[in-house]
Design an enzyme around this catalytic site. Structure first.
Site, PDB file in Angstrom:
ATOM      1  CE1 TYR A 141      38.713  76.481 -33.901  1.00 31.79           C
ATOM      2  CE2 TYR A 141      37.865  74.858 -35.422  1.00 31.79           C
ATOM      3  CZ  TYR A 141      38.707  75.200 -34.384  1.00 31.79           C
ATOM      4  OH  TYR A 141      39.548  74.249 -33.850  1.00 31.79           O
ATOM      5  CE  LYS A 189      38.657  75.787 -18.119  1.00 30.88           C
ATOM      6  NZ  LYS A 189      39.206  74.781 -17.195  1.00 30.88           N
ATOM      7  CG  ASP A 221      40.066  71.652 -17.584  1.00 32.86           C
ATOM      8  OD1 ASP A 221      38.870  71.312 -17.540  1.00 32.86           O
ATOM      9  OD2 ASP A 221      40.546  72.518 -16.819  1.00 32.86           O
TER      10      ASP A 221
END
Ligand code: NAD
Length: 363
Positions: A141, A189, A221
């Site tokens: 972001y 991740k 995930d």
């Protein structure tokens, strides 16, 4: 205890729900002979109307001189025609950045009384109590460079973290876990992203400082599935900005309504406290808003900015007792259910207030 609190009620239901939070805070102050001084300040659409900007200088200056800030919500459809950087919502982004808080705490609690409100089966959600710690100032972001070249049909964002940014937010997560069920689940991740490999290494290093806390790593995930299949297994969930945004919203289903969720952003110059919901223009001014998110946010102020843990717990217990008696604002009402009655914002606030008052008197 003296506490100066910037009161940024904002737009829509913001003033309605923050008033209920302020009532409970004043009660705690009166009982404990504390001085909580509220500084009402304009932010969002009301600030644009009064001063032509969503974050007037006076608001920022005064907030920076306070010990904590309580924000309601910002956003007003009448400003939707404005460019994003001048809209009410820009005021919130600007004040978050100026205060510099990097650890966003979002509890997701399954209330037994609201078990039927979640699309998840009660036997899955019962007892779930998760504290998300989302890194708020880094990652995708904020990473540079960022651009969209419309001629080339190409856009670019950057996910970037320094080790120091990970370490400081990880420490907050471990400290919280020490006071809870002593488990941190760090989400990344790392099987694909170098940034996540750095994240995992830094969190593992911080874990050495907290031998009483168990650390586990999960990939984002599979974590999205685990949260819905076995939410009870998680205590503190630590993650970076984007993953935290998605996973904490996903976990809103455990609680059953957006109006129930509080948040706190710690680590900056002034801690910023706000219910998770927005200004809800569809129900503003009708006393239909659920004030529980704001009242639980008041409890977070007591816990994290005033060191009043016992009083924070009294407020949380009063919320549970009020729900268990069957009191429901419209967002958590389920039609003609025996033993339930629909109440207004102020009625719900008063019911909780009365229970807090009784509990304080006994304590
Ligand atoms: P919202 O959270 O305001 O509302 C979403 C839905 O949830 C609506 O149906 C609303 O009635 C309901 N709801 C929200 N809070 C509730 C409460 N306390 N009690 C009962 N029902 C509640 O989100 P939105 O509709 O996407 O956005 C409305 C405005 O709020 C927009 O201008 C948006 O930009 C702004 N917004 C502000 C914040 C913030 O200030 N932190 C957060 C999200 C959205």
């Amino acid at each position: 205890m003296n506490l100066k609190i910037a009161l940024l009620a904002g737009d829509g239901i913001g003033p309605e729900v923050t008033q209920e939070a302020v009532n409970v805070l004043n009660l705690v102050a009166e009982h404990g002979k504390h001085t909580f001084e509220f500084k009402p300040l304009l932010i969002g659409g009301v600030a644009i109307t009064a001063h032509g900007t969503p974050l007037p200088e006076e608001t920022l200056k005064t907030t920076l001189a306070c010990d904590a800030a309580l924000l309601g919500a910002v956003g007003d459809n009448k400003f939707n025609h404005l460019p994003p950087n001048t809209r009410p919502e820009a005021g919130l982004l600007q004040i978050r950045a100026a205060l510099g808080g990097f650890a966003n705490l979002r509890p997701a609690t399954a209330y037994k009384a609201l078990a039927d409100n979640s699309p998840l089966r009660p036997e899955i959600t019962e007892g779930a109590d998760i504290m998300f710690v989302r890194e708020l100032l880094g990652g995708l972001y904020f990473g540079e460079p960022r651009w969209w070249d419309k001629d080339k049909n190409l856009a670019h964002n950057t996910m970037v973290y320094t080790k120091d940014e990970v370490v400081r937010v990880a420490r907050i997560a471990f400290q919280l876990a020490q006071k809870r069920r002593k488990k941190v689940t760090s989400v990344d991740k790392a099987n694909v992203l170098e940034v996540s490999q750095l994240w995992r290494a830094a969190v593992t290093e911080v874990a050495q400082e907290f031998p009483d806390v168990t650390l586990e790593h999960q990939l984002v995930d599979s974590m999205a599935i685990h949260l819905m299949n076995r939410p009870r297994d998680f205590d503190v969930v630590l993650t970076e900005n984007l993953f935290g945004d998605i996973l904490s919203d996903e976990s809103g289903v455990i609680t059953g309504s957006l109006g129930m969720l509080p948040s706190a952003t710690l680590g900056g110059k002034v801690n910023l406290y706000e219910p998770v919901h927005g200004s809800a223009p569809d129900i503003a001014g009708q006393s239909k808003a659920n004030p529980v998110g704001a009242i639980l946010t008041a409890a977070m102020i007591l816990r994290h900015s005033a060191g009043l843990e016992r009083e924070a717990k009294i407020i949380e217990d009063a919320v549970i007792a009020t729900l268990e008696e069957g009191n429901r604002t419209t967002d958590i009402a389920r039609g003609n259910v025996a033993g339930q009655r629909t109440v207004t914002t102020t009625e719900m606030g008063k019911l909780i207030f009365d229970k807090v008052k009784t509990a304080l008197a006994k304590s």
